[in-house]
Structure formats: C-alpha cells, structure tokens
Scaffold this motif. Structure first.
Motif, PDB file in Angstrom:
ATOM      1  N   LYS A 105       1.074  -1.046   0.046  1.00 45.60           N
ATOM      2  CA  LYS A 105       0.142   0.084  -0.170  1.00 45.60           C
ATOM      3  C   LYS A 105       0.905   1.350  -0.121  1.00 45.60           C
ATOM      4  N   LYS A 106       0.358   2.181  -0.489  1.00 46.74           N
ATOM      5  CA  LYS A 106       1.651   3.526  -0.592  1.00 46.74           C
ATOM      6  C   LYS A 106       1.368   4.004   0.187  1.00 46.74           C
ATOM      7  N   ASP A 107       0.524   4.139   1.222  1.00 46.47           N
ATOM      8  CA  ASP A 107       1.003   4.660   2.626  1.00 46.47           C
ATOM      9  C   ASP A 107       1.231   3.968   3.833  1.00 46.47           C
ATOM     10  N   ASP A 108       2.187   2.593   3.687  1.00 49.91           N
ATOM     11  CA  ASP A 108       2.682   2.154   4.206  1.00 49.91           C
ATOM     12  C   ASP A 108       4.647   1.893   4.430  1.00 49.91           C
ATOM     13  N   PRO A 109       4.944   3.207   4.521  1.00 50.87           N
ATOM     14  CA  PRO A 109       6.350   2.773   4.785  1.00 50.87           C
ATOM     15  C   PRO A 109       7.305   1.376   5.707  1.00 50.87           C
ATOM     16  N   SER A 163       4.947   1.591  14.496  1.00 54.50           N
ATOM     17  CA  SER A 163       6.668   1.325  13.532  1.00 54.50           C
ATOM     18  C   SER A 163       7.756   0.964  14.323  1.00 54.50           C
TER      19      SER A 163
END
Ligand SMILES: *C/C=C(C)/C=C/C=C(C)/C=C/C1=C(C)CCCC1(C)C
Length: 253
Positions: free
Chosen positions: A12-16, A216
């Motif tokens: 997912k693009k918002d999942d670093p 995190s």
C-alpha cells in the motif's frame, strides 16, 4: 485464493513498513552475494570472517522473505520470525568479534560469554514482546532483563576483553575495526530497544509517552537490521582488505 495472492504482492502506498520489508530483503540478499564473492579477494585467514558476514545477511534475507509476506498479508508484527532471525544472526556477530581477535589471543570462553549474553538478551526480549498482556510492567521487566545481556556485550566491546585484545593486537586495522564495531553495538544496536518501547505497554508507545505507534516497531527494527547487518559486515570486510594488503606488502618486500 485469488484475494490472498493479490494481498501478498500488494504494497500500500501509505505503508512505509511494507516498503522497508521489501528493500530490506533485497539489500540483505545483494549484500550476501557481495560478501561471498569478495571472499576470494582476501587472504586465507580472513575468508571465514567474510563467509560469516555473508551468512548473517543471507539468514536475514531468508527471514525477510517470509516476514515481508507475513506482514503484507496480516498487517501484524512477525515477532517469531524476527526473533528466530536475531537468535541466529546476533551470535554470528559475536563470532565475528572472536575471529578478528583470535590472532591477538582471544579464547573460546570469550565467544561463549558473548553468545550467552546475546541469547539472554533476545530470549528476554521475545518474552517481553510475544507474551505481553499489554501492561507496562511486563514490557519494562523483560526489557530491563534483556538490557543486562546487551550491557555485557557493550562493556566487553568498549572496556572489557574485546577492547583489551584489540589493543594487544598492535594492528591499526584491527584496533580501528573493533572500535567501529563497538560503535555499531553502542549506536546501531540501541535502535532496537527504541523499537521495543513502541510495543503495547512500552515506554514510548501509545500507552506510554505516546511518541511512537506500535506499527512503527517494524519500521525501526527494519532500519536497525539494515544498518547493523550490512554495515557491520562492511566493517569486517574493510578490516580483512586492509590486513590482506598489509600481508601482501610484507611478503613482496
Ligand atoms: C541483526 C540483528 C541485531 C543486531 C539485533 C539486535 C538486537 C538487540 C540489540 C535487541 C535489544 C533489546 C534490548 C536491549 C531491550 C529490549 C528488547 C530487545 C531485544 C529489543
């Protein structure tokens, strides 16, 4: 089934966190190839050290391969895989210290003490994470117990036997290299307790200071692994190269 496959390959693009699992995997894999091939360019007594560097990143690569999928599919911390990886790779880092210091007189006893301290550190950390009841007391008790093992290795590297043997070696490359590895233990390894404190009930997490979210944890652990496994291996590589050059210089002189 179709859904499952789709989920496995999805970042997912918002999942670093997912990004670092994939980058971590590829970086460990590439580092292993590098160390294995470069093994041929160092003198005989350094070949085992480079082999171990390659094994450390190689073992991590395999675990990252699984952790990556576990994470992308479940969205949860792959705690068991993480600790299995560490229980294999951290003792191998202790072997690296031992191999570098063997010519200066390091005894197998030192290797065992470091391995026992590192396994203690990791078992306590695993109990802290895997068996959490979400309370701060559980997180703190096992975190502190784990830190006792960490403190021993830190002490050995900066003031104890490891440091003393490095000084005895009278080799500038060994002294400088062991100093660099000691910095990894002090700064690089300190990244991990920060990740640990993001767990439920952790000092820095949502139930504590609120500075970190539990998600995190993996981001922090993944950064720590890349720094410590690849960076550590590169320092060993630099020592091996410098010592090999010195030996060759001596034999042709
Ligand atoms: C390649 C993996 C490495 C170098 C892993 C190192 C892990 C640590 C230094 C972990 C230390 C921990 C503490 C000192 C206290 C909290 C629990 C741990 C296990 C995260």
């Amino acid at each position: 089934m179709e859904n499952l496959l789709l989920e496995i390959i999805q970042i997912k693009k918002d999942d670093p966190v997912a990004f670092t699992f994939f980058t971590g995997y590829m970086a460990m894999f590439a580092a292993s190839i590098f160390f294995f091939f470069e093994r041929g360019t160092v003198s005989g007594k350094w070949k085992t050290s480079l082999l171990i560097s390659g094994l450390i990143t190689g073992i991590a690569a395999v675990h990252y391969f699984y952790m990556r999928d576990y994470y992308t599919v479940t969205g949860e911390n792959p705690t068991a895989l993480r600790y299995i990886d560490w229980t294999l790779t951290v003792p191998l880092m202790c072997v690296e210290f031992y191999l570098i210091l063997k010519p200066a007189g390091a005894k197998v006893g030192l290797l065992w003490k470091m391995i026992i301290a590192s396994v203690w550190m990791l078992v306590a950390g695993y109990i802290g994470e895997a068996f959490t009841d979400g309370s701060m007391s559980h997180s703190v008790i096992w975190g502190v117990l784990s830190t006792v093992g960490y403190a021993y290795i830190l002490y050995a590297a900066w003031f104890g036997e490891v440091k003393q043997l490095a000084d005895q070696s009278q080799s500038p490359a060994v002294i400088k290299g062991i100093r660099a590895l000691a910095w990894f233990v002090l700064v690089g390894w300190a990244i991990y307790p920060i990740g640990y404190m993001a767990m439920p009930g952790g000092w820095l997490g949502p139930d504590g200071a609120g500075l970190l979210t539990t998600s995190s944890m993996d981001l922090i652990y993944n950064i720590g692994d890349a720094v410590n496994k690849i960076g550590f291996g590169l320092v060993v590589y630099a020592i091996a190269k410098a010592e090999t050059a010195k030996e060759q210089g001596l034999t042709t002189a």
